[in-house]
Design an enzyme around this catalytic site. Structure first.
Site, mmCIF file in Angstrom:
data_model
loop_
_atom_site.group_PDB
_atom_site.id
_atom_site.type_symbol
_atom_site.label_atom_id
_atom_site.label_comp_id
_atom_site.label_asym_id
_atom_site.label_seq_id
_atom_site.Cartn_x
_atom_site.Cartn_y
_atom_site.Cartn_z
ATOM 1 N N LYS A 1 0.848 -1.191 0.000
ATOM 2 C CA LYS A 1 0.000 0.000 0.000
ATOM 3 C C LYS A 1 0.886 1.246 0.000
ATOM 4 O O LYS A 1 1.824 1.338 0.793
ATOM 5 C CB LYS A 1 -0.923 -0.020 1.218
ATOM 6 C CG LYS A 1 -1.878 -1.200 1.240
ATOM 7 C CD LYS A 1 -2.642 -1.289 2.545
ATOM 8 C CE LYS A 1 -1.746 -1.703 3.704
ATOM 9 N NZ LYS A 1 -2.499 -1.847 4.971
ATOM 10 N N ALA B 1 -1.781 1.421 -4.710
ATOM 11 C CA ALA B 1 -1.286 0.150 -4.180
ATOM 12 C C ALA B 1 -0.834 -0.732 -5.331
ATOM 13 O O ALA B 1 -1.245 -0.556 -6.474
ATOM 14 C CB ALA B 1 -2.365 -0.556 -3.366
ATOM 15 N N ASP C 1 -7.464 -1.234 7.561
ATOM 16 C CA ASP C 1 -8.337 -2.390 7.760
ATOM 17 C C ASP C 1 -9.412 -2.437 6.684
ATOM 18 O O ASP C 1 -9.778 -3.504 6.187
ATOM 19 C CB ASP C 1 -8.999 -2.324 9.140
ATOM 20 C CG ASP C 1 -7.992 -2.263 10.266
ATOM 21 O OD1 ASP C 1 -6.886 -2.807 10.102
ATOM 22 O OD2 ASP C 1 -8.306 -1.659 11.311
ATOM 23 N N ASP D 1 -13.579 4.347 13.120
ATOM 24 C CA ASP D 1 -12.839 3.267 12.482
ATOM 25 C C ASP D 1 -13.704 2.463 11.516
ATOM 26 O O ASP D 1 -13.192 1.907 10.552
ATOM 27 C CB ASP D 1 -12.306 2.291 13.541
ATOM 28 C CG ASP D 1 -11.158 2.872 14.346
ATOM 29 O OD1 ASP D 1 -11.072 4.108 14.444
ATOM 30 O OD2 ASP D 1 -10.355 2.092 14.886
#
Length: 364
Positions: free
Chosen positions: A254, A260, A286, A322
């Site tokens: 990444k 990426a 994540d 998150d």
């Protein structure tokens, strides 16, 4: 898009992740992804600034592996989260919150002698100079995970077993468990390993780089940030990272806002990231892992795996916490199918994942 405004043809799909041996041939494994690791109660500040100056916090949940499980479940996959929590109210809340995303939590065990982990953090970026994290996880229930407390049988009936380097840093028992789970054995599902280096967890130890390299090279799929590899191993290019980790069939490097790069055996695919109006940078790694794994489970080609990783990461980047719901599968598939020019013009802002929020997805 093509000149007519339709998605460009997709490259031929690669074979999906095979079913784990020992499962029913007609039904396949019970789970598409099992994610193992500690999750904690997270306290988010109500304003920017140092922890000493923040008067109040909002309670949420946080944990790399449960984040991936929840995002995959929200995207329509059958997922299970495996861990240990205390028999306290925080453990009750954590189990209920993860289960609310559609993730199975029946393999999570309760520890009457150890508490559920907690942490507090500042509102700024994890890599920013003023960023603070205060962990209260030493001696937590999850730190007692081991080959004895987490039976391998509870992890077998899955297509993908997702792990991270965070677990390896929690205790000697946790490291023994990761070594056991990444060991070659008949019937092992595809092992996904996100390096997820957390320097604070390795303080006072010198074995972190070697341990993370060992576990990564035993996995089938590795996800690592280019800056992370430079910090941990002194490796500064994707080529150097690949040379140091020849074992995994799949390696994803990444590169932040640059995009990426994915190695699939000898093949290499690179995809830029769309432009994103960032609200908060936490949780993007994540989310990228969840998007990439979702596309891998569906048998999509490398280009689309990377694009789905970028899109789910963009969903996380455009909300404060998150965890957030990923874009609907049809919406994400349409965007991932854009031709290169249209993909390069994508601009994603807050609310872009909402149904009908076409104004938030700008392709000039």
């Amino acid at each position: 898009m093509t000149a007519a405004g339709h998605p460009a043809p997709r490259p031929a799909a690669t074979a999906p992740v095979p079913a784990a041996p020992g499962t029913d041939a007609g039904q396949g494994p019970r789970w598409e992804a099992v994610c193992l690791g500690e999750s904690m109660i997270t306290f988010l500040p109500d304003r920017p600034g140092p922890l000493a100056a923040v008067p109040s916090f909002a309670r949420t949940i946080g944990g790399a592996e449960s984040n991936v499980a929840c995002a995959l479940a929200a995207a329509g996959h059958r997922t299970r989260w495996v861990s240990r929590v205390g028999t306290d109210g925080f453990g009750d809340h954590l189990l209920a919150a993860v289960a609310a995303y559609g993730t199975d939590t029946t393999a999570v065990t309760r520890d009457p002698d150890r508490p559920t982990g907690l942490y507090f953090r500042t509102a700024d970026d994890r890599g920013a100079a003023g960023h603070e994290v205060a962990y209260y996880r030493h001696g937590s229930a999850a730190s007692a995970m081991s080959p004895d407390t987490v039976p391998y049988a509870s992890l077998l009936a899955t297509r993908v077993l997702h792990l991270t380097g965070i677990t390896a840093a929690l205790s000697a028992d946790c490291l023994a468990l990761l070594r056991d789970l990444t060991a070659p054995r008949p019937g092992r599902p595809l092992v996904s390993f996100d390096v997820n280096h957390r320097p604070r967890l390795w303080q006072g130890r010198t074995d972190g780089p070697a341990v993370l390299a060992e576990l990564a090279d035993r996995a089938d799929l590795v996800l690592v940030g280019e800056d992370e590899a430079a910090e941990v191993w002194g490796l500064h290019t994707p080529e150097a990272i690949r040379a140091a980790l020849p074992g995994p069939r799949h390696l994803v490097v990444k590169r932040g806002s640059q995009g990426a790069l994915a190695y699939d055996g000898d093949a290499v695919t690179e995809e830029p990231a769309p432009t994103v109006e960032v609200v908060a940078p936490v949780g993007a790694g994540d989310a990228f892992a969840a998007g990439f794994l979702s596309a891998l489970l569906r048998g999509l080609p490398a280009r689309d795996r990377l694009r789905h990783g970028h899109l789910v990461a963009a969903a996380a980047l455009t909300v404060p916490g998150d965890l957030t719901a990923p874009p609907a599968r049809a919406h994400a598939d349409r965007l991932a199918g854009l031709d290169d020019a249209a993909w390069g013009r994508l601009r994603l802002g807050p609310g872009w994942t909402r149904a009908g929020a076409a104004e938030e997805v700008r392709v000039p």
